[in-house]
Structure formats: C-alpha cells, structure tokens
Design an enzyme around this catalytic site. Structure first.
Site, PDB file in Angstrom:
ATOM      1  CE  LYS A 112      -4.388  -1.512   1.934  1.00 31.29           C
ATOM      2  NZ  LYS A 112      -5.381  -1.294   2.992  1.00 31.29           N
ATOM      3  CE  LYS A 195      -4.981  -8.150  -1.813  1.00 28.64           C
ATOM      4  NZ  LYS A 195      -5.115  -7.859  -0.437  1.00 28.64           N
ATOM      5  CE  LYS A 198     -11.779  -2.812   0.258  1.00 30.62           C
ATOM      6  NZ  LYS A 198     -12.718  -3.268   1.272  1.00 30.62           N
TER       7      LYS A 198
END
Ligand code: TYM
Length: 329
Positions: A112, A195, A198
C-alpha cells in the site's frame, strides 16, 4: 470455548473475494462456535483518505451486507469498530510491545505504501496491524476467519499476545488464523497473478457483490483467459483456474465436476454459465440487502445492540490489561 472475530473495511465496494474469502465462512461458522463477532472496521478504513459522507454510507452498507449474507444478529455480534473506544486504547498499549521492524516487514504496508511513498504514507497505515491485533485480542478470540492476505497480520496478533503474556502474565488468548483453502485467494479477473482487490486500477479486476447482472456478465466476458481452449484447472492456467474456483464456490460443486461438464465446450459457453451461476448466487443476497439498507432505523438498532454487547466483553479485557501493566489509580 471457540470464539471467532473478523472484520471488513468499509472503504468502497465489497467484492467477491471478500465475500468468498471471509463472509461465506463466517455464515457457516456462526452456528458452530460459542461466540461470533463481526466488525465493520472503520478505524482501519481511515488509514487511507476517505470522503466523510461516503464513509458514513459505506459503514451502513457493509453492515447491511453482513446481515444480507446471513449473519444472524441473534447469534452473532455485529458492530462498528469506532463505536467502541477500547479498540484504539488497546492498540496504543500494544504499540508499546510492538517493534518497528515487525511492522516494516508487513507485506500489506509495503504494497500500500508503494503506491505513494513510505515518506507520505500515514503512521496509521503503518500501525494498522496493531489496531487489528487489538480488535482480535479484546474478545478472547480463538480463531480469525480471513482470506490469505490477512494471515501475516493474524500472526502478528499471535506474537503480540504471547509477548504481552510473557511480560505481564497470562492475559490474552493466542488466536489462530482460519483460512479456507478453496477461497483463500480469489484472483483478479483482469490479471490472475494479482488478488481480486477493490484498490486495483480497474473495476474489471473485481466482481462487486452488488453488481447487477449485466455488469457481472460484461466483466466475466472481458476476463482474461489462458492460452489453449480447454476448461481445465492447472498451475500453468492461472486465469481459468481462478474462474473455475469461483464457479465452484458459488455453486458448491467441485472443480472436477465442473471441468467434466465443460469437456469439449469453449470459453464462451463456460463464461456464459459462470455469469449465470454468479448472478443466481448473488441476487438473493442483493434482494435482502435492498430491504435491510432501506430500513436504516432497524439497521442502526442492530448495530447499537451489537456495540453494547461488544463493549461488555471489550471493557473487561481492557480493565484486566491496565491492571496487569500498572496503569491508572
Ligand atoms: P479487508 O477489508 O481488506 O478484506 C476483508 C476480508 O476479505 C478477504 N479478502 C480476500 N479473500 C480472498 N480473496 C481475495 N482476493 C480477498 N481480498 C480480501 C480478506 O482476507 C479479509 O478477510 N485488516 C483487515 C480487516 C480487519 C480484520 C480485523 C480482520 C481489521 N481488523 C480483525 C480480521 C480480524 C482488512 O483490511 O480486510
């Protein structure tokens, strides 16, 4: 005593990966355990920027989805994380037994924070696994049903529980991750090496639980496939393997059975049937969701009741923790 705790961030759409990796097993587990607690983890969501109005809506939407999926508030506790101050308070205490190095090694933080830079990532994003450990440890949780991407975070919660126990005496139950092999990692439709997520660049990566039939069919039509034209799973065929897994999960039939059905058929036939299967799996959930989200008063009442029940457990744990450390008067 078997006690489970899990949660989802209200930070946008809930996709089929969240559903199959987490919620589906929660529904099955709630009637097999002594206590089941499902949290809408809004304090985790604000570790990246959120629009306040959208966040408010998303919190209710995730809670409504838990209920629509079949989480029964008579059996299980459903609540919103920020309504219980014990989570942030225990996270602070756990921070004092957590090492910077441990958090630096968390792969989700690395992923992230790479989207921006470590310099501009929030301290909250870095500290996020400690808050997750607090969530879990407050409720004497024995098992944490999650997808594979959360395994490392649950392992940190285990390590922190053991470290705290050896420093201050037996306090926390040491939790185990509970990961279903079949749905541990649903992959992106546009890139089966990543994966389903969103936060992926494109909405073609995921099927949202609330997508309508046309959107589902369009996304599945555009899903990447492998070379060759056989409908068969295998390590050299990541795309079709992922689609077969999804098919299997939404129909509760084995991959081998589905492969047999599609012997001699082509990708087009397979994708049409997969779309139908996903739509018929999701449409009853969507119908229930619409009813629940339109009764905001009823939904908020369930969440207030859940928060009260969660508080009874969490406050007891926190009193004990503070006592062990020597905090307060
Ligand atoms: P979150 O909100 O990213 O995801 C919610 C759940 O969905 C699972 N999941 C997947 N499973 C299979 N395939 C995928 N592609 C996929 N993508 C997501 C996740 O593993 C997770 O189970 N930190 C957590 C939320 C959290 C939590 C907790 C979980 C906060 N506190 C305490 C358990 C216990 C998170 O960000 O999940």
């Amino acid at each position: 005593m078997k006690k489970i705790f899990s949660g989802i961030q209200p930070s946008g759409v809930i996709h089929l990966g969240n559903y199959l990796g987490a919620i589906k097993q929660w529904v099955e587990l709630q009637s097999q355990v002594d206590e089941a607690i499902f949290c809408v983890v809004d304090l985790h969501a604000i570790t990246v920027p959120q629009d306040p109005e959208a966040l408010k809506r998303n919190i209710l939407s995730v809670a409504a989805l838990y209920l629509a999926a079949g989480i029964n508030p008579e059996k299980s506790i459903i609540f919103v994380q920020s309504t219980r101050p014990e989570h942030a308070e225990l996270a602070w205490i756990l921070n004092t037994v957590t090492k910077m190095g441990e958090l630096s090694r968390m792969t989700q933080f690395k992923d992230k924070s790479q989207k921006e830079t470590v310099e501009s990532a929030s301290v909250g994003l870095f500290d996020y696994p400690v808050l997750m450990a607090a969530d879990i440890l407050l409720y004497n949780t024995t098992a944490v049903p999650v997808g594979d991407d959360q395994k490392q975070h649950v392992e940190l919660a285990r390590d922190l529980a053991m470290r705290f126990n050896s420093k201050y005496g037996d306090t926390f139950v040491v939790p185990e991750p509970l990961i279903r092999k079949e749905s541990a990692r649903i992959m992106g439709l546009d890139d089966p090496t990543k994966k389903m997520s969103k936060s992926a660049g494109s909405s073609l990566s995921y099927l949202a639980v609330l997508d309508d039939a046309e959107t589902i069919s369009n996304k599945i039509k555009r899903a990447v496939t492998d070379s060759g034209n056989e409908i068969k799973a295998g390590s050299d065929k990541p795309a079709i393997t992922n689609l077969l897994n999804i098919f299997s999960e939404v129909t509760d039939r084995s991959v081998v059975e589905i492969e047999a059905d599609f012997e001699g058929k082509n990708y087009g036939d397979f994708k049409n049937s997969l779309s139908e299967a996903v739509v018929s799996y999701l449409s009853p959930i969507q119908k229930k969701y619409d009813e629940i989200i339109n009764d905001e008063t009823g939904l908020k009442k369930i969440l207030a009741d859940g928060s009260r029940r969660a508080g009874e457990i969490a406050s007891g744990t926190l009193v004990n923790v503070k006592e062990k450390i020597g905090l307060g008067l």
